[in-house]
Design an enzyme around this catalytic site. Sequence first.
Site, PDB file in Angstrom:
ATOM      1  N   ARG A   1      -2.070  -1.419  13.493  1.00 52.59           N
ATOM      2  CA  ARG A   1      -3.468  -0.831  12.440  1.00 52.59           C
ATOM      3  C   ARG A   1      -3.201   0.873  12.224  1.00 52.59           C
ATOM      4  O   ARG A   1      -3.528   1.503  11.856  1.00 52.59           O
ATOM      5  CB  ARG A   1      -4.681  -1.107  13.134  1.00 52.59           C
ATOM      6  CG  ARG A   1      -4.414  -2.951  13.122  1.00 52.59           C
ATOM      7  CD  ARG A   1      -6.496  -3.031  13.762  1.00 52.59           C
ATOM      8  NE  ARG A   1      -7.100  -2.161  12.525  1.00 52.59           N
ATOM      9  CZ  ARG A   1      -8.251  -3.293  11.805  1.00 52.59           C
ATOM     10  NH1 ARG A   1      -7.835  -4.180  11.391  1.00 52.59           N
ATOM     11  NH2 ARG A   1      -8.796  -2.227  11.091  1.00 52.59           N
TER      12      ARG A   1
ATOM     13  N   TRP B   1      -4.842   6.463  13.675  1.00 52.48           N
ATOM     14  CA  TRP B   1      -4.163   6.511  12.549  1.00 52.48           C
ATOM     15  C   TRP B   1      -4.837   7.842  12.259  1.00 52.48           C
ATOM     16  O   TRP B   1      -5.948   7.681  11.578  1.00 52.48           O
ATOM     17  CB  TRP B   1      -4.181   5.707  11.590  1.00 52.48           C
ATOM     18  CG  TRP B   1      -3.251   6.064  10.041  1.00 52.48           C
ATOM     19  CD1 TRP B   1      -1.728   5.669   9.781  1.00 52.48           C
ATOM     20  CD2 TRP B   1      -3.737   6.501   8.393  1.00 52.48           C
ATOM     21  NE1 TRP B   1      -1.881   6.191   8.884  1.00 52.48           N
ATOM     22  CE2 TRP B   1      -3.060   6.769   8.332  1.00 52.48           C
ATOM     23  CE3 TRP B   1      -5.198   6.762   8.542  1.00 52.48           C
ATOM     24  CZ2 TRP B   1      -2.457   6.778   6.863  1.00 52.48           C
ATOM     25  CZ3 TRP B   1      -5.122   7.322   8.005  1.00 52.48           C
ATOM     26  CH2 TRP B   1      -3.876   7.789   6.842  1.00 52.48           C
TER      27      TRP B   1
ATOM     28  N   ASN C   1     -13.439   3.601  14.554  1.00 52.94           N
ATOM     29  CA  ASN C   1     -12.637   3.670  13.084  1.00 52.94           C
ATOM     30  C   ASN C   1     -13.315   3.828  12.043  1.00 52.94           C
ATOM     31  O   ASN C   1     -14.636   3.839  12.318  1.00 52.94           O
ATOM     32  CB  ASN C   1     -12.428   2.358  13.202  1.00 52.94           C
ATOM     33  CG  ASN C   1     -11.169   1.940  13.773  1.00 52.94           C
ATOM     34  OD1 ASN C   1     -10.913   2.951  14.321  1.00 52.94           O
ATOM     35  ND2 ASN C   1     -10.624   0.217  13.757  1.00 52.94           N
TER      36      ASN C   1
ATOM     37  N   LYS D   1       8.943  -1.048  -0.578  1.00 51.92           N
ATOM     38  CA  LYS D   1       9.355  -1.740   0.231  1.00 51.92           C
ATOM     39  C   LYS D   1      10.343  -0.575   0.445  1.00 51.92           C
ATOM     40  O   LYS D   1      10.534  -0.546   1.827  1.00 51.92           O
ATOM     41  CB  LYS D   1      10.452  -3.101  -0.115  1.00 51.92           C
ATOM     42  CG  LYS D   1       8.899  -4.477  -0.115  1.00 51.92           C
ATOM     43  CD  LYS D   1       8.454  -4.330   0.906  1.00 51.92           C
ATOM     44  CE  LYS D   1       7.176  -3.976   1.193  1.00 51.92           C
ATOM     45  NZ  LYS D   1       5.758  -4.496   0.562  1.00 51.92           N
TER      46      LYS D   1
ATOM     47  N   HIS E   1      13.740   6.320 -21.378  1.00 51.36           N
ATOM     48  CA  HIS E   1      12.473   7.798 -22.121  1.00 51.36           C
ATOM     49  C   HIS E   1      12.402   8.774 -20.683  1.00 51.36           C
ATOM     50  O   HIS E   1      11.304   9.389 -20.717  1.00 51.36           O
ATOM     51  CB  HIS E   1      11.451   6.761 -22.386  1.00 51.36           C
ATOM     52  CG  HIS E   1      11.442   6.033 -23.215  1.00 51.36           C
ATOM     53  ND1 HIS E   1      11.414   6.528 -24.617  1.00 51.36           N
ATOM     54  CD2 HIS E   1      11.203   4.334 -23.571  1.00 51.36           C
ATOM     55  CE1 HIS E   1      11.807   5.401 -24.900  1.00 51.36           C
ATOM     56  NE2 HIS E   1      11.580   3.630 -24.439  1.00 51.36           N
TER      57      HIS E   1
HETATM   58  O1  M6R Z   1      -4.334  -5.441   2.553  1.00 48.96           O
HETATM   59  P1  M6R Z   1      -4.151  -5.273   1.192  1.00 48.96           P
HETATM   60  O2  M6R Z   1      -3.794  -5.989   0.893  1.00 48.96           O
HETATM   61  O3  M6R Z   1      -5.772  -4.806   0.542  1.00 48.96           O
HETATM   62  O4  M6R Z   1      -3.105  -3.349   1.374  1.00 48.96           O
HETATM   63  C1  M6R Z   1      -3.053  -3.000  -0.132  1.00 48.96           C
HETATM   64  C2  M6R Z   1      -2.136  -2.004   0.369  1.00 48.96           C
HETATM   65  O5  M6R Z   1      -2.253  -0.950   1.358  1.00 48.96           O
HETATM   66  C3  M6R Z   1      -0.943  -2.456   0.914  1.00 48.96           C
HETATM   67  O6  M6R Z   1      -0.364  -3.701   0.041  1.00 48.96           O
HETATM   68  C4  M6R Z   1       0.256  -1.556   1.074  1.00 48.96           C
HETATM   69  O7  M6R Z   1       0.694  -1.220   0.036  1.00 48.96           O
HETATM   70  C5  M6R Z   1       1.491  -1.989   1.795  1.00 48.96           C
HETATM   71  N1  M6R Z   1       2.223  -0.907   3.070  1.00 48.96           N
HETATM   72  C6  M6R Z   1       2.590  -2.625   1.184  1.00 48.96           C
HETATM   73  O8  M6R Z   1       3.750  -3.015   1.852  1.00 48.96           O
END
Ligand code: M6R
Length: 611
Positions: A27, A73, A99, A488, A507
């Site tokens: 997290r 974070w 948090n 990714k 484009h």
């Molecule tokens: O938990 P969520 O699916 O709502 O999270 C959304 C994005 O934060 C999450 O998909 C993020 O883009 C990932 N790091 C992608 O790998």
Amino acid sequence: MCGIVGYIGKQEAYPIIIKGLQRLEYRGYDSAGVAILDGDLKMFKKKGKVSDLEASVKGLNTSGNVGIGHTRWATHGPPNDVNAHPHYSHNQRLAIIHNGIIENYSTLKSALENLGHTFISDTDTEVLVHVIEEFQKRDGLKLEEAVRKALKRVIGAYAIVVVDKEDPNKLVAARKASPLVIGLGKDEFFIASDATPIIEYTNRVIYLQDEEIAIIHHNSLEIINIENEVQDPEIHELEMKLEALEKGGYDSFMLKEIYQQPDTIADGMRGRINVEEGWIKLGGINEFQERIKKAKRLIIVACGTSWHAGLIGEYLVEDLARLPVEVEYASEFRYRNPVINEDDVVIALSQSGETADTLAALELAKDKGALIYGIVNVVGSSIARLTHAGSYIHAGPEIGVASTKAFTGQLTLLTLLAMRIAQLRDSVDKEFLGKLMKELVNIPDKIRQVLELNEKVRYIASEIQDSPNAIYLGRGYNFPVALEGALKLKEISYIHAEGYPAAEMKHGPIALIDEKMPVVVLANNTNNYDKVVSNIQEVKARKGIVIAIVNEGDTEIKKIADYTIEIPATMDELAPFLSVIPLQLLSYHIAIMRGCNVDQPRNLAKSVTVE
Ligand code: M6R
């Protein structure tokens, strides 16, 4: 975002908190800290990973049965020892972990400074604990009362746990728009920002609700709300297994999660589809079937990878159910005054179920009277609890920050949903639908075959690992996969990458192509195949390095591409399930070759609970 752990009971708190922080490190992982009550209030904080904290604490006295810990974070102030949580009050009597974001912290800070408070960190959290201290001192309040009064002054989101060295057998926890779970043991309680640190001690938990405050002694728990009314919490039984939180022999959670996909997709379909009898059942929509059938529009809100899945959902629902769909970035939707009608269905896609923007977008849609539906992975998460209806993707805990199995889990549910809506609206040929259902059920086996190509993908990764840029191209159902492949690569290898609809290349992006530019082309869908071949020709004419994902037995693209990855053929509607797998592996191998931490990429956190 950020991980919270608290313990009160008869055991030593420090090892439980450290283990919990390690489980929560996905997290946030820029600094960590622990505070222990043992007559005195001991505080240990360190920039870096939980292992750095542990190393710095080695040999020090950490004993005590009450404690709190945090892995951060950064939002306010850079990652360093001082900004790490916990934070002391001015008189060093209280310590807090937090948090979320206190939006009015600078106003509160100025008021406190006028009262003589000084601050050592850049954080909003330190301001909050000083506010609590001020109420405690001024009105001679018990900790929980001071916390309650202070929270009434706060604008923003929070999950907090506070300890008081003058009241040492107590933890006070509270939440608003940031999750907090309390695990119920025998004469002990565990607190965490999600259930992962709790599961090895107990499966009985309470999810604290917004604006609730928990007053926790080792043998009692009382929950009040911000108006001081006693609450009657519901106890939930967790079904999560401890093994799901381990790497299970893989080098990283990301690799484990990539390899889990045949099983997690099958789990997402279990009991929901029967090909022989031709039915699809999504428990979540039963009660709302008529409303969904008559909906005028479907709006999908999501962020990041989930948003990419949403785009594929749009193609599926429009294609099969002939129902208009809009896909929105939750962060834009919530602030742009969108038109939302009572006959709209708003679907949130979220792995964590805690993404702040997605949650806020749903709240907006709910207020406007739309039916809100969640496709979520984490059971009991905030989105799952807010929605009128929903379906879990049942992918199990996704620990790697880069989303993999949640993406294919979302695709599974979106495909089932699109097919079910098509049945309800009688919008698709039954024979075709039967064929699609049958093919969906075969997808896990086909993914197993794609995973066998790992060595080939690793070889291609070794060839392009030093490229500073990459382009991903796809058409139709594979366009969102191109976006996902680029994301990714960016997030775990720090290579700049962009995904485009293949035809858009002309484009603008085509200007970037030269003999050093890797261009990953998704060419496993049959609709548009010839057009994709032309796009590859255009790239080759400019000497780009083409890596093409093609169907087994393809001969045409093989002649022109530099590298091909041959995957089993499937129906176009399901092509993303198979084409995304080599892209996940490609980014994984490149990141490993570049020495990156794939599970904990820099600057990122798994669940983004701040906007
Ligand atoms: O938990 P969520 O699916 O709502 O999270 C959304 C994005 O934060 C999450 O998909 C993020 O883009 C990932 N790091 C992608 O790998």
